[in-house]
Scaffold this active site. Structure first.
Site, mmCIF file in Angstrom:
data_model
loop_
_atom_site.group_PDB
_atom_site.id
_atom_site.type_symbol
_atom_site.label_atom_id
_atom_site.label_comp_id
_atom_site.label_asym_id
_atom_site.label_seq_id
_atom_site.Cartn_x
_atom_site.Cartn_y
_atom_site.Cartn_z
ATOM 1 N N HIS A 48 10.069 -27.680 -9.188
ATOM 2 C CA HIS A 48 9.581 -28.644 -8.484
ATOM 3 C C HIS A 48 8.183 -28.005 -7.572
ATOM 4 C CE1 HIS A 48 10.183 -32.262 -5.797
ATOM 5 N NE2 HIS A 48 10.092 -32.910 -6.778
ATOM 6 N N ASP A 59 -10.164 -19.394 -7.634
ATOM 7 C CA ASP A 59 -11.144 -18.669 -6.899
ATOM 8 C C ASP A 59 -12.288 -19.999 -6.693
ATOM 9 O OD1 ASP A 59 -13.746 -17.880 -8.854
ATOM 10 O OD2 ASP A 59 -11.974 -18.483 -10.103
ATOM 11 N N LYS A 63 4.813 -27.606 -6.714
ATOM 12 C CA LYS A 63 3.270 -28.166 -6.835
ATOM 13 C C LYS A 63 2.181 -27.358 -6.377
ATOM 14 C CE LYS A 63 6.271 -32.235 -6.478
ATOM 15 N NZ LYS A 63 6.597 -32.166 -7.643
ATOM 16 N N LYS A 67 6.421 -34.896 1.528
ATOM 17 C CA LYS A 67 7.279 -33.799 1.893
ATOM 18 C C LYS A 67 6.728 -33.266 3.163
ATOM 19 C CE LYS A 67 7.898 -34.371 -2.832
ATOM 20 N NZ LYS A 67 9.137 -35.285 -2.627
#
Length: 801
Positions: free
Chosen positions: A344, A351, A346, A653
């Protein structure tokens, strides 16, 4: 029905005494503990030789011993394996968060075997009461022979909150970083915002996907991506091009970069139900898209035979705690892909140029809740119908089934993301490399050796010299099946939540896709009557913080923003089960807060205090006046076209504490995300040392600016009292505005809402009793979609927690 149990508060809370959290059994002698167990695993001696005892054991060596740690039966951390030794030495330290009535810690000593499930050597039981007294280098006998030496102590919470960062963590806090915070994928030019200010002036809102687009364009050596879902057709730019480059898809951009010689590596969750088989897909529709529609097989096919290394990886490990035959089965399945849990995380690591040094490159990393996939592009306006022919043409997303994408409404999407620079980006890179080496074995040559490559600033040298630099810390939920350099189960995100909640002084602001946990505290539930595996400690720690502040007669507030209901049909059994667990979680929290208020009364200087003055729950929603003239065949879609309303799906979240600290990542507040042996997750905790809480005032740096911007975005305006989130004026004003938004949202007549932040349809009385304001969600009444959900023992809780 289950009757509520009487509650009392533990004496460790300031000014509160006489009660005990936890089990219904008031006669239990198990102590209530909040803090940490710190265990040192020293050594074992005279172990039996477990190798060569079975026909399938062909190693011919000695015992390969390791130790699995459990608290009240809940599987936890794991030691390293000491190969070929009957007298192994570990000298390893383990830190375990605890809150509640704790019975014991168990240590299972096992022999590791590559060809079969581990063999049991013996179990050591450490009673919690003995740990409180302190266990110092004590030897314990094992059933099959030998003995184990351990030390263990309890550290109370009062001794843990002195440090601003999580000290005992696999990734240490790092100063000298830079952080950009994003709300939604895009900031458009619509005049929705009022200016919010920090001590450094106006807070600048940033457009996440535009900055990600520019970062991909500027990358010269590497682009690494971890994702739950990656859609190669997604366009990061919608309403304006950058540098006249047009609006290429993500897939086109990554292919172009691979053709330039960059290392482009993807770790994408391999959904078990999606199968790349044309014959099977023609017969069984769900095998083409999978159950979750993550596009994983599309991504594999798109990059096949190209320079982009797209690894589809399943989540290994069972994540199941069972006994008997099921326990044996889950141990065996622990070596193989799980059908229940996901990868899960992400993150995107790239660079980037170094200011003032064109010869060198540095790392940057995007981390948060946004997957680069369909349906995620949105702005603070959260259109339902107005962008179907522009931004969302070809990218219509609606979790309710069988909607005509030309008609709408689409499902608006609210998310929180971040970009980190400096040494913290090297830790995000390490997470990727450790997962890659574990899950994509034999492909190490595809990685760039950044730390030894002279083209890059080293971790030591990659320090940001800003006026107000950030200190950042990486946290994960993961286990040894998904990462090298991970022994057992890593619950860093869970531990970070507890640490920073315990340090809170004024307020906490949470946005999360789910909110359920601390199931040992649910009213009418206990481990005997219903052993729901959702025991993480975040809701209990939040409630305990409120009780602590009530006992001290100080104001404090928790703002919680969640979706109206989880994605899917709101009347479906899984969604109703999640809503029921959410209701039970919020119910027990209010019961504790109400009990404390009855005993101690309002904060000093307040005229009164209700349970909702310490904890309030909201969802985001919108209405878009207008008329749908097209024929709508789907009844549910027709209802929504008439009502012109829909929730804004909260996928964030995020945790903000005292305008001082922010945590952003991929982890939900449920057991799946916090357990460590279920879904794999990533998060970054961030703060500016120049902006810390002072006596009587909250800081006013970039964390405060971001939080103020969210209040403005959600409420449609910004008022002076919002500068003081724990004040009586702010709490009551936000509740008033959210209640007005609910009335507009629920009204049969269609009107534009004043803002998106809407009072969740619960009612909470002065006794802390929680009920549904309306029995069913608007537009879903005829389908039986209950606000408080419903308990159904036929739905396995491991699927819904």
């Amino acid at each position: 029905s289950r009757s509520p149990r009487r509650r009392t508060m533990p004496s460790w809370l300031s000014g509160v005494s006489g009660f005990v959290f936890g089990s219904d059994d008031s006669k239990s002698s198990d102590p209530f503990l909040e803090g940490q167990f710190v265990l040192t695993l020293h050594r074992a001696q005279d172990l039996p030789n477990m190798d060569g005892r079975n026909l399938w054991d062909l190693t011919g060596g000695l015992t390969d011993a390791y130790v699995r740690i459990k608290i009240d039966g809940k599987k936890g951390q794991r030691s390293t394996t000491v190969q070929d030794s009957l007298n192994p030495t570990w000298e390893e330290d383990f830190t375990m968060e605890v809150a509640g009535k704790i019975k014991q810690v168990t240590l299972d000593v096992k022999d590791d075997d590559p060809f079969s499930r581990p063999e049991h050597i013996g179990t050591v039981v450490l009673p919690a009461a003995e740990i409180q007294k302190g266990i110092d280098q004590v030897w314990y006998p094992l059933e099959k022979g030998g003995q184990l030496q351990v030390s263990c102590k309890f550290v109370p919470v009062s001794q843990l909150i002195t440090e601003p960062t999580v000290v005992k963590s696999p990734f240490q806090a790092i100063p000298g970083c830079r952080v950009s915070l994003y709300s939604n994928a895009h900031v458009d030019e619509w005049n929705y915002f009022k200016e919010v200010t920090t001590d450094d002036g106006p807070f600048a809102r940033r457009s996440c996907w535009e900055e990600l687009y520019s970062a991909i364009e500027q990358a010269q050596h590497l682009i690494y991506l971890t994702g739950w879902s990656v859609w190669t057709d997604v366009k990061l730019l919608r309403d304006r091009a950058i540098n006249g480059t047009g609006t290429p898809t993500l897939g086109e951009m990554l292919l172009a970069k691979s053709h330039q010689g960059l290392a482009v590596n993807l770790l994408v969750w391999n959904e078990p139900m999606s199968i790349d088989n044309s014959f099977l897909n023609a017969v069984v529709k769900t095998t083409a898209d999978g159950m979750m529609g993550t596009h994983d097989e599309d991504t594999r096919r798109y990059f096949k035979h190209t320079g982009v290394n797209a690894a589809l990886v399943m989540r290994k490990g069972s994540g199941i705690k069972q006994e008997g035959t099921l326990k044996m089965l889950s141990q065996t399945l622990g070596r193989y892909p799980s059908m229940l849990f996901t990868h899960h995380q992400k993150s995107i690591i790239l660079d980037a140029p170094v200011e003032g040094n064109p010869e060198k490159r540095r790392l940057i990393a995007f981390v948060g809740g946004l997957d680069v996939t369909n349906g995620r592009f949105d702005t603070a306006h959260h259109h339902l119908f107005g962008t179907l022919d522009s931004w969302h043409k070809g990218d219509f997303y609606q979790a309710l089934p069988d909607f005509d994408p030309a008609i709408g409404p689409r499902e608006p999407w609210h998310d929180i993301h971040s970009k980190v620079e400096g040494p913290i980006a090297h830790d995000v890179l390490r997470n990727f490399e450790w997962r890659w080496k574990k899950q994509n074995k034999g492909q190490d040559d595809k990685l760039v050796d950044v730390e030894n490559d002279p083209r890059f600033l080293s971790r030591h040298d990659d320090v940001i010299q800003d006026k107000h630099p950030w200190t950042c810390q990486l946290f994960r939920s993961i286990d040894e099946h998904s990462s090298i350099n991970c022994q057992g189960i890593e619950r860093g995100i869970h531990d970070a939540y507890l640490h920073h909640i315990r340090r809170a002084q004024s307020f906490i602001f949470i946005e999360n896709q789910y909110f359920l946990g601390s199931s040992k505290e649910w009213l009418g539930f206990d481990d005997k009557s219903n052993n729901v595996e959702c025991k993480h400690l975040i809701p209990l720690t939040l409630a305990a913080k409120c009780v602590e502040k009530i006992g001290a007669k100080q104001p404090f507030h928790i703002y919680l923003v969640i979706p109206e209901y989880p994605e899917g049909l709101p009347e479906s059994d899984p969604v109703q089960a999640i809503l029921y667990w959410q209701f039970k979680t919020i119910e027990f929290m209010y019961s504790l807060i109400a009990e404390a208020l009855k005993e101690h009364g309002p904060p000093i200087g307040w005229p009164e205090a209700k349970p909702t003055d310490y904890f309030s729950v909201y969802f985001l929603a919108t209405r878009e006046p207008g008329t749908t003239t097209a024929e709508v065949k789907n009844q549910r879609q027709r209802n929504l076209c008439n009502s012109r309303r829909f929730m804004v799906y909260v996928h964030s979240k995020m945790l903000i504490v005292d305008d001082e600290f922010v945590l952003v990542g991929s982890a939900n507040i449920n057991e799946r995300s916090m357990a460590g042996d279920r879904d794999t997750e990533i998060a970054v905790g961030m703060s500016q040392p120049d902006y810390t809480t002072q006596e009587g005032a909250t800081p006013n740096g970039d964390v405060a600016g971001f939080r103020k911007g969210l209040f403005n975005e959600h409420l449609g305006t910004y008022e002076e009292c919002f500068d003081r989130p724990s004040s009586f004026e702010c709490i009551r004003r936000v509740q008033q505005m959210a209640e007005e938004n609910w009335e507009t949202f629920a009204d049969d007549e269609v009107h534009a809402m004043g803002g998106h932040m809407t009072r969740y349809p619960y009612t909470i009385n002065d006794d802390g009793e929680v009920k549904a304001k309306v029995t069913y969600f608007p537009d879903h009444v005829s389908y039986g979609a209950q606000v408080c959900g419903k308990f159904d023992a036929a739905v396995p809780s491991i699927l819904t927690t």
